[in-house]
Enzyme design. Sequence first.
Site, mmCIF file in Angstrom:
data_model
loop_
_atom_site.group_PDB
_atom_site.id
_atom_site.type_symbol
_atom_site.label_atom_id
_atom_site.label_comp_id
_atom_site.label_asym_id
_atom_site.label_seq_id
_atom_site.Cartn_x
_atom_site.Cartn_y
_atom_site.Cartn_z
ATOM 1 N N CYS A 276 22.057 -8.237 -50.548
ATOM 2 C CA CYS A 276 20.758 -7.573 -50.608
ATOM 3 C C CYS A 276 19.744 -8.419 -51.365
ATOM 4 O O CYS A 276 18.879 -7.894 -52.065
ATOM 5 C CB CYS A 276 20.857 -6.183 -51.241
ATOM 6 S SG CYS A 276 21.864 -5.060 -50.287
ATOM 7 N N ASP B 89 15.256 -4.118 -64.494
ATOM 8 C CA ASP B 89 16.351 -3.597 -63.680
ATOM 9 C C ASP B 89 17.646 -4.045 -64.332
ATOM 10 O O ASP B 89 18.020 -5.214 -64.269
ATOM 11 C CB ASP B 89 16.213 -4.150 -62.250
ATOM 12 C CG ASP B 89 17.447 -3.895 -61.400
ATOM 13 O OD1 ASP B 89 18.403 -3.259 -61.886
ATOM 14 O OD2 ASP B 89 17.444 -4.338 -60.237
ATOM 15 N N LYS C 200 27.917 1.643 -61.323
ATOM 16 C CA LYS C 200 28.258 0.264 -61.664
ATOM 17 C C LYS C 200 28.751 0.160 -63.106
ATOM 18 O O LYS C 200 29.056 -0.929 -63.583
ATOM 19 C CB LYS C 200 27.048 -0.663 -61.447
ATOM 20 C CG LYS C 200 26.642 -0.815 -59.976
ATOM 21 C CD LYS C 200 25.525 -1.815 -59.848
ATOM 22 C CE LYS C 200 24.736 -1.672 -58.564
ATOM 23 N NZ LYS C 200 25.440 -2.125 -57.371
ATOM 24 N N HIS D 281 17.018 -8.072 -56.371
ATOM 25 C CA HIS D 281 17.686 -7.281 -55.342
ATOM 26 C C HIS D 281 16.577 -6.661 -54.477
ATOM 27 O O HIS D 281 15.482 -6.406 -54.964
ATOM 28 C CB HIS D 281 18.471 -6.181 -56.070
ATOM 29 C CG HIS D 281 19.376 -5.372 -55.207
ATOM 30 N ND1 HIS D 281 18.913 -4.375 -54.385
ATOM 31 C CD2 HIS D 281 20.720 -5.403 -55.055
ATOM 32 C CE1 HIS D 281 19.955 -3.827 -53.765
ATOM 33 N NE2 HIS D 281 21.056 -4.432 -54.153
#
Lengths: 139, 407
Positions: free
Chosen positions: B365, B201, B227, B124
């Site tokens: 993204c 991540d 999320k 990302h």
Amino acid sequence: MTINEIQDELIDDFSFYQDWMEKYELIIQMGKELPLIDEANKQDQFIIKGCQSKVWLFPELKDGKLFFTADSDAVITKGLVSLMVKVLSGHSPKEIADADLYFIDQIGLKEHLSPTRANGLLSMVKQMKLYGLALAAKV
Amino acid sequence: MDTLDIKTIREDFPILKREVNGKPLVYLDNGATTQKPKAVIDAIINYYTDMNSNVHRGVHYLSQISTDAFEITRRKVQEFINAKHDYEIIITKGTTDSINLVASCYGQEFISNGDEIIISAMEHHSNIVPWQMICEAKGAILKVIPMTEHGELDMETYKSFLNPKTKIVAVNYVSNALGTINPVKEIIDLAHAQNIPVLIDAAQAVQHIKIDVQALDVDFLVFSGHKMYGPTGVGVLYGKEYWLNKMPPYQGGGDMIKDVTFEKTTYNELPFKFEAGTPNIEAGIALNAAIDYINRLGLDNIKKYEDDLLQYATEKLQEIKGLRIIGTAKEKSSVISFVVEGTHPYDIGVLLDKMGIAVRTGHHCAQPVMEQFHIPGTVRASLAVYNTKEEIDALVAGVNRAVAMLV
């Protein structure tokens, strides 16, 4: 026809359709009527970049009137572009710069001018008016 | 609980009852953010109704109960990812904030001219740009692990990248654009063999896959609250005590200091050293409710249910003529990206929206990912535990209808 007469006609056309999908059928149809930009003019300086779909817009001054040709890589965007071109193209730069585009709201497409739509349409309207403003001084 | 009762679970999410454009909402944009269960919404309301007060400051009652609630979340997160100490849990604004913190503070201390940072081709933007920024500031070099046409990391190239100049490896656990689950344990072990720390991540992983930071032996792990059924504006940076103690503070301000004089300021201990200013207190407190909610369902149950749904969606979508799934890794989680021949993802997204179906379209993204596949973007359906097979059927019918209009 004046810019406002064309807008009123479009509002009339769209008023026949209540269903969203039918409205979009019409938008897609309108895209097919867009006066296409010459491939040779599809240069970086004529790209209006949205986050998702691309728009090419080419201005041309003929006998004191400003004409637009355009294209997009997305069909719905192309239809929306076609609506704008239909309304604005062929008028004097000053008329274009001063135009109040109320038809977008009235046919229920206002969301497409919101910055989050990322389709470049808002930038395109701004750019069309900027061309009008810049060329108004020359005419 | 052995099998999940999805009908009951859906009742927990008030927003799922609403209509969009006159149609029942089919929410398949969970990779962008998940909806919130009532327990999380109630926790936010309860905070403002009953305990609003600044944390870590006051001696008065309200400040104490809000501080306690905020600190309960820290320990809940610690348990959730099995961190060794609660002070290794830094509460941030979100994944992006967490990565920027590490890039900036670790970078300041450990990265110098000519050093190398390894990321991957499926990151990302928020796991690319912070590293580019520190590379620019320090004259370091960004190395990018390539991926195959299936969207899997090229591990041989990764191995060849590791060398004494490598100062950190930062990769995602699950790709937001492709759904690939990366072999993070192997990535970490290979780096550790050369004493290189690793940041994972986990923004797209922590709500789907059970994570144990000690078992992984990961140095930094980052994720967002919103999320994982929690509120926006709160996220987590897990960092090993060893590294966090060696890193300078990120921002200066309240909470992160021990003593301030105009000559010299001394910094607070972990975790407060990295938590300058008043945090997003209500989000921090409500994150606790989100983790409770996940724990109640059980991550293993969630994963099993979502994996089945992903397989169902993959099979059904593949039946659509001209549809190509982007990202066909063997190990995938909850994300299906696709393009349909002769259509632009944006067009499909707009028409699906008019049918009440929320998907994400565009580059997610992750522009470099789209570049590799030579596409302007994809349509992405991303799943959560409350999604159903009926919703997948609605998506398939919607895509078919859109394609019929567009092609």
